[in-house]
Design an enzyme around this catalytic site. Structure first.
Site, PDB file in Angstrom:
ATOM      1  N   CYS A  23       3.676  -2.522  -8.221  1.00 19.45           N
ATOM      2  CA  CYS A  23       5.028  -2.969  -7.881  1.00 19.45           C
ATOM      3  C   CYS A  23       5.594  -3.632  -9.138  1.00 19.45           C
ATOM      4  CB  CYS A  23       5.019  -3.891  -6.674  1.00 19.45           C
ATOM      5  SG  CYS A  23       3.607  -4.979  -6.532  1.00 19.45           S
ATOM      6  N   CYS A  54      -5.071   1.084  -3.733  1.00 16.68           N
ATOM      7  CA  CYS A  54      -4.697   2.485  -3.552  1.00 16.68           C
ATOM      8  C   CYS A  54      -3.951   3.019  -4.769  1.00 16.68           C
ATOM      9  CB  CYS A  54      -3.865   2.640  -2.280  1.00 16.68           C
ATOM     10  SG  CYS A  54      -2.633   1.370  -2.032  1.00 16.68           S
ATOM     11  N   CYS A  73       0.872  -1.172   0.000  1.00 16.29           N
ATOM     12  CA  CYS A  73       0.000   0.000   0.000  1.00 16.29           C
ATOM     13  C   CYS A  73       0.910   1.222   0.000  1.00 16.29           C
ATOM     14  CB  CYS A  73      -0.993  -0.011   1.157  1.00 16.29           C
ATOM     15  SG  CYS A  73      -0.280   0.151   2.787  1.00 16.29           S
TER      16      CYS A  73
END
Length: 168
Positions: free
Chosen positions: A123, A119, A45
């Site tokens: 990655c 959110c 997050c």
């Protein structure tokens, strides 16, 4: 490598669920950071102070020795929110040993499942076999009863993910 700390005051149903042993599933990797036989799950997050920390805790609780639970943030706050620490302590998990860290430290590492919390984080440099995006509201400013609802939602989603990954 540090071990996660558990408080033994967990409710009986939760403790029993976290202590079940499963038949090992063969798993191989060329990543020297991976522990043999463990499924690596990374929760991401923004601040790595609430949602991803609680998800990491639930994965450790319910995955036992079958899971290496990790968490990180795109812009880590440098601390774990005291509300998250308190919410997980209610379930018998000690988050005080956790720290807020950057997703960059996992770049290039092999991960079995990467989970973002809805959110808008990504990655892209993490080598994940599977990727999941959960739409979970940020509980940072929520009152305790609403914070607990988000905590419990994360717990249920982690259980579902572990089942999907073959960890019962």
């Amino acid at each position: 490598m540090t071990r996660r700390q558990f408080v033994l005051a967990a409710p009986a149903g939760l403790l029993a669920a976290g202590c079940r042993k499963a038949n090992p599933v063969p798993f191989t990797t060329s990543d020297p950071m991976t522990l043999p036989g463990k499924i690596r799950v990374l929760f991401v997050c923004v601040e790595n102070s609430n949602r991803s920390q609680m998800a990491q805790a639930f994965a450790a609780m319910h995955g036992g020795d079958r899971v290496e639970a990790l968490s990180a943030g795109s812009r880590p706050s440098g601390k774990v929110n005291p509300k998250a620490v308190a919410a997980m302590a209610e379930l018998g998990y000690d988050l005080t040993a956790h720290s807020s860290k950057s997703v960059e430290q996992f770049n290039g590492q092999e991960i079995d499942a990467a989970v973002t919390m809805g959110c808008g984080d990504a990655c892209p440099l993490v080598n994940a076999k599977t990727r999941h995006d959960w739409q979970i509201p940020d509980p940072r400013e929520m009152p305790p009863e609403e914070f607990r609802k988000v905590r419990d939602l994360i717990g249920e989603k982690v259980k579902g993910l572990l089942a999907e990954l073959g960890v019962s």
